[in-house]
Design a protein around this motif. Structure first.
Motif, PDB file in Angstrom:
ATOM      1  N   LEU A   1       0.865  -1.171   0.000  1.00 45.07           N
ATOM      2  CA  LEU A   1       0.000   0.000   0.000  1.00 45.07           C
ATOM      3  C   LEU A   1       0.910   1.232   0.000  1.00 45.07           C
ATOM      4  CD1 LEU A   1      -3.077   0.400  -0.019  1.00 45.07           C
ATOM      5  CD2 LEU A   1      -2.947   0.773   2.447  1.00 45.07           C
ATOM      6  N   ALA A   2       1.248   1.706  -1.206  1.00 49.07           N
ATOM      7  CA  ALA A   2       2.230   2.782  -1.345  1.00 49.07           C
ATOM      8  C   ALA A   2       1.656   4.147  -1.005  1.00 49.07           C
ATOM      9  CB  ALA A   2       2.789   2.793  -2.774  1.00 49.07           C
ATOM     10  N   VAL A   3       0.369   4.332  -1.231  1.00 48.88           N
ATOM     11  CA  VAL A   3      -0.330   5.554  -0.822  1.00 48.88           C
ATOM     12  C   VAL A   3      -1.383   5.125   0.181  1.00 48.88           C
ATOM     13  CG1 VAL A   3      -1.758   7.506  -1.567  1.00 48.88           C
ATOM     14  CG2 VAL A   3       0.092   6.673  -3.039  1.00 48.88           C
ATOM     15  N   ASN A   4      -1.328   5.673   1.396  1.00 51.37           N
ATOM     16  CA  ASN A   4      -2.136   5.124   2.480  1.00 51.37           C
ATOM     17  C   ASN A   4      -2.855   6.231   3.255  1.00 51.37           C
ATOM     18  OD1 ASN A   4      -3.270   3.507   4.406  1.00 51.37           O
ATOM     19  ND2 ASN A   4      -1.360   2.965   5.426  1.00 51.37           N
ATOM     20  N   GLY A   5      -4.093   6.521   2.837  1.00 50.23           N
ATOM     21  CA  GLY A   5      -4.896   7.499   3.555  1.00 50.23           C
ATOM     22  C   GLY A   5      -4.520   8.940   3.265  1.00 50.23           C
ATOM     23  N   LEU A   6      -4.201   9.244   2.011  1.00 52.52           N
ATOM     24  CA  LEU A   6      -3.734  10.578   1.648  1.00 52.52           C
ATOM     25  C   LEU A   6      -4.914  11.518   1.389  1.00 52.52           C
ATOM     26  CD1 LEU A   6      -0.788  11.882   0.284  1.00 52.52           C
ATOM     27  CD2 LEU A   6      -2.470  12.101  -1.510  1.00 52.52           C
ATOM     28  N   ASP A   7      -4.879  12.691   1.997  1.00 51.45           N
ATOM     29  CA  ASP A   7      -5.849  13.760   1.748  1.00 51.45           C
ATOM     30  C   ASP A   7      -5.126  14.889   1.039  1.00 51.45           C
ATOM     31  OD1 ASP A   7      -7.999  12.488   3.133  1.00 51.45           O
ATOM     32  OD2 ASP A   7      -7.140  13.147   5.033  1.00 51.45           O
ATOM     33  N   LEU A   8      -5.667  15.319  -0.103  1.00 49.53           N
ATOM     34  CA  LEU A   8      -4.987  16.345  -0.888  1.00 49.53           C
ATOM     35  C   LEU A   8      -5.990  17.062  -1.775  1.00 49.53           C
ATOM     36  CD1 LEU A   8      -2.147  17.486  -1.588  1.00 49.53           C
ATOM     37  CD2 LEU A   8      -2.079  15.819  -3.464  1.00 49.53           C
ATOM     38  N   ALA A   9      -5.907  18.382  -1.821  1.00 46.88           N
ATOM     39  CA  ALA A   9      -6.761  19.183  -2.700  1.00 46.88           C
ATOM     40  C   ALA A   9      -5.892  20.237  -3.366  1.00 46.88           C
ATOM     41  CB  ALA A   9      -7.889  19.838  -1.903  1.00 46.88           C
ATOM     42  N   LEU A  10      -5.819  20.210  -4.703  1.00 42.31           N
ATOM     43  CA  LEU A  10      -4.950  21.120  -5.444  1.00 42.31           C
ATOM     44  C   LEU A  10      -5.757  21.882  -6.501  1.00 42.31           C
ATOM     45  CD1 LEU A  10      -1.819  18.868  -6.114  1.00 42.31           C
ATOM     46  CD2 LEU A  10      -2.166  20.498  -4.254  1.00 42.31           C
ATOM     47  N   PRO A  11      -5.631  23.215  -6.524  1.00 44.85           N
ATOM     48  CA  PRO A  11      -6.278  24.030  -7.543  1.00 44.85           C
ATOM     49  C   PRO A  11      -5.327  24.314  -8.710  1.00 44.85           C
ATOM     50  CG  PRO A  11      -5.402  25.446  -5.857  1.00 44.85           C
ATOM     51  CD  PRO A  11      -4.973  24.032  -5.501  1.00 44.85           C
ATOM     52  N   THR A  12      -5.696  25.255  -9.558  1.00 45.65           N
ATOM     53  CA  THR A  12      -4.816  25.727 -10.619  1.00 45.65           C
ATOM     54  C   THR A  12      -3.531  26.289 -10.014  1.00 45.65           C
ATOM     55  OG1 THR A  12      -6.662  26.247 -12.080  1.00 45.65           O
ATOM     56  CG2 THR A  12      -4.602  27.408 -12.492  1.00 45.65           C
ATOM     57  N   GLY A  13      -2.408  26.080 -10.693  1.00 39.93           N
ATOM     58  CA  GLY A  13      -1.109  26.534 -10.214  1.00 39.93           C
ATOM     59  C   GLY A  13      -0.076  25.445 -10.394  1.00 39.93           C
ATOM     60  N   VAL A  14       1.149  25.729 -10.022  1.00 41.66           N
ATOM     61  CA  VAL A  14       2.234  24.752 -10.143  1.00 41.66           C
ATOM     62  C   VAL A  14       2.588  24.236  -8.752  1.00 41.66           C
ATOM     63  CG1 VAL A  14       4.547  24.296 -11.032  1.00 41.66           C
ATOM     64  CG2 VAL A  14       3.123  26.042 -12.120  1.00 41.66           C
ATOM     65  N   HIS A  15       2.424  22.951  -8.551  1.00 41.10           N
ATOM     66  CA  HIS A  15       2.617  22.328  -7.248  1.00 41.10           C
ATOM     67  C   HIS A  15       3.776  21.340  -7.327  1.00 41.10           C
ATOM     68  CE1 HIS A  15      -1.415  23.926  -6.442  1.00 41.10           C
ATOM     69  NE2 HIS A  15      -1.731  23.423  -7.630  1.00 41.10           N
ATOM     70  N   GLY A  16       4.707  21.449  -6.401  1.00 40.14           N
ATOM     71  CA  GLY A  16       5.845  20.549  -6.364  1.00 40.14           C
ATOM     72  C   GLY A  16       5.594  19.402  -5.410  1.00 40.14           C
ATOM     73  N   LEU A  17       5.836  18.182  -5.859  1.00 42.15           N
ATOM     74  CA  LEU A  17       5.667  16.987  -5.035  1.00 42.15           C
ATOM     75  C   LEU A  17       7.040  16.462  -4.644  1.00 42.15           C
ATOM     76  CD1 LEU A  17       3.727  14.828  -3.861  1.00 42.15           C
ATOM     77  CD2 LEU A  17       3.955  13.596  -6.038  1.00 42.15           C
ATOM     78  N   LEU A  18       7.353  16.545  -3.357  1.00 41.26           N
ATOM     79  CA  LEU A  18       8.645  16.118  -2.838  1.00 41.26           C
ATOM     80  C   LEU A  18       8.476  14.934  -1.888  1.00 41.26           C
ATOM     81  CD1 LEU A  18      10.304  19.554  -1.946  1.00 41.26           C
ATOM     82  CD2 LEU A  18      10.791  18.126  -3.943  1.00 41.26           C
ATOM     83  N   GLY A  19       9.548  14.192  -1.723  1.00 43.93           N
ATOM     84  CA  GLY A  19       9.557  13.077  -0.787  1.00 43.93           C
ATOM     85  C   GLY A  19      10.732  12.168  -1.083  1.00 43.93           C
ATOM     86  N   PRO A  20      11.200  11.408  -0.100  1.00 41.99           N
ATOM     87  CA  PRO A  20      12.337  10.508  -0.312  1.00 41.99           C
ATOM     88  C   PRO A  20      11.958   9.337  -1.209  1.00 41.99           C
ATOM     89  CG  PRO A  20      11.370  10.126   1.842  1.00 41.99           C
ATOM     90  CD  PRO A  20      10.660  11.318   1.275  1.00 41.99           C
ATOM     91  N   ASN A  21      12.950   8.575  -1.631  1.00 45.81           N
ATOM     92  CA  ASN A  21      12.682   7.362  -2.405  1.00 45.81           C
ATOM     93  C   ASN A  21      11.761   6.443  -1.603  1.00 45.81           C
ATOM     94  OD1 ASN A  21      14.308   8.101  -4.569  1.00 45.81           O
ATOM     95  ND2 ASN A  21      16.135   7.165  -3.693  1.00 45.81           N
TER      96      ASN A  21
END
Length: 266
Positions: A31-51
């Motif tokens: 289960l690589a994504v587990n209970g994620l809450d996220l809301a993104l509108p128009t714009g440029v969003h950077g997704l960061l995180g370790p390996n």
């Protein structure tokens, strides 16, 4: 031919281009994504995180390549739980995976045009859209070169061209700057800023400085969960000289991850 109604030609806007609630996505049995809450509108969003944080799996789910295992996911106002909804989303979606396939003997123009056809773009506008996408990524002189002759950086730019050919309202880019030289990365950042004026762009990358330079906000994930979200300026303020990194943003990133891991072990 059939008549097109006014409803079909009216531009539809949604408060959130991406809206996930308790999202769960599997990568194999994990289960690589587990209970994620996220809301993104128009714009440029950077997704960061370790390996291993679940970034690529999340991007694949947002691109409708894999189906959620749980939770709710809405893209451009469409719930991602049926064939008709998926088809509507995919017409307005651009996606550059970390590793993308192509026919080596295709020219750049043929490759981008083929993806335009897959996205069901109106035939009359395809040629102009293909040329515009190629021009925007700086491959004008290579438009009729075969894909197999391109350098790694040029291949990446061809991948970006196919992702933007349909002027997507949701654009997902997984490690888009791999193979680009410093000058090309600067051009890419400018392109991102331009795209973000009327598109929701989500960029997954390990290069914190690209996020700081081009993104309106930063999403940090780890172990499939949302760790932190804020502006690049606030990210840079999270760290100090005692944290790993060559820049304020990198030190802020390290500080947030360290804090998250410490809280997780309590």
């Amino acid at each position: 031919m059939r008549a097109v109604s006014a409803v079909e030609t009216t531009t539809t806007t949604h408060p959130w281009a991406i809206h996930a609630e308790g999202l769960q996505v599997r990568a194999g049995r994990h289960l690589a994504v587990n209970g994620l809450d996220l809301a993104l509108p128009t714009g440029v969003h950077g997704l960061l995180g370790p390996n291993g944080a679940g970034k690529t799996t999340l991007m694949r789910a947002l691109a409708t390549v894999v189906s959620p295992a749980g939770g709710r996911l809405t893209l451009l106002g469409h719930p991602v739980d049926g064939r008709s909804e998926l088809r509507a989303v995919r017409r307005s979606l651009g996606y550059l995976p970390q590793h993308f396939g192509y026919y080596p003997r295709f020219t750049v123009r043929e490759f981008v045009g083929y993806l335009a056809w897959l996205k069901e773009m109106p035939r009359a506008g395809v040629a102009a859209a293909v040329q515009r996408a190629i021009d925007r990524v700086g491959l004008t002189s290579k438009a009729d070169a075969r894909m197999k002759t391109l350098s790694g950086g040029m291949l990446r730019r061809a991948g970006i061209a196919q992702a933007i050919v349909n002027d997507p309202r949701l654009l997902l880019l997984d490690e888009p700057t791999v193979g680009l030289d410093p000058e090309q990365r600067l051009d890419f950042r400018e392109l991102l800023r331009d795209l973000g004026t009327d598109t929701c762009v989500l960029v997954s990358t390990h290069l914190v400085e690209d996020v700081v330079a081009a993104c309106t906000d930063v999403v940090l994930v780890n172990e499939g969960r949302l760790v932190w979200r804020g502006t690049p300026e606030v990210l840079a303020a999270q760290g100090d000289a005692g944290h790993a990194g060559d820049s304020p943003a990198e030190r802020g990133y390290s500080a947030l991850l360290r804090q998250h891991r410490a809280e997780a072990t309590r």
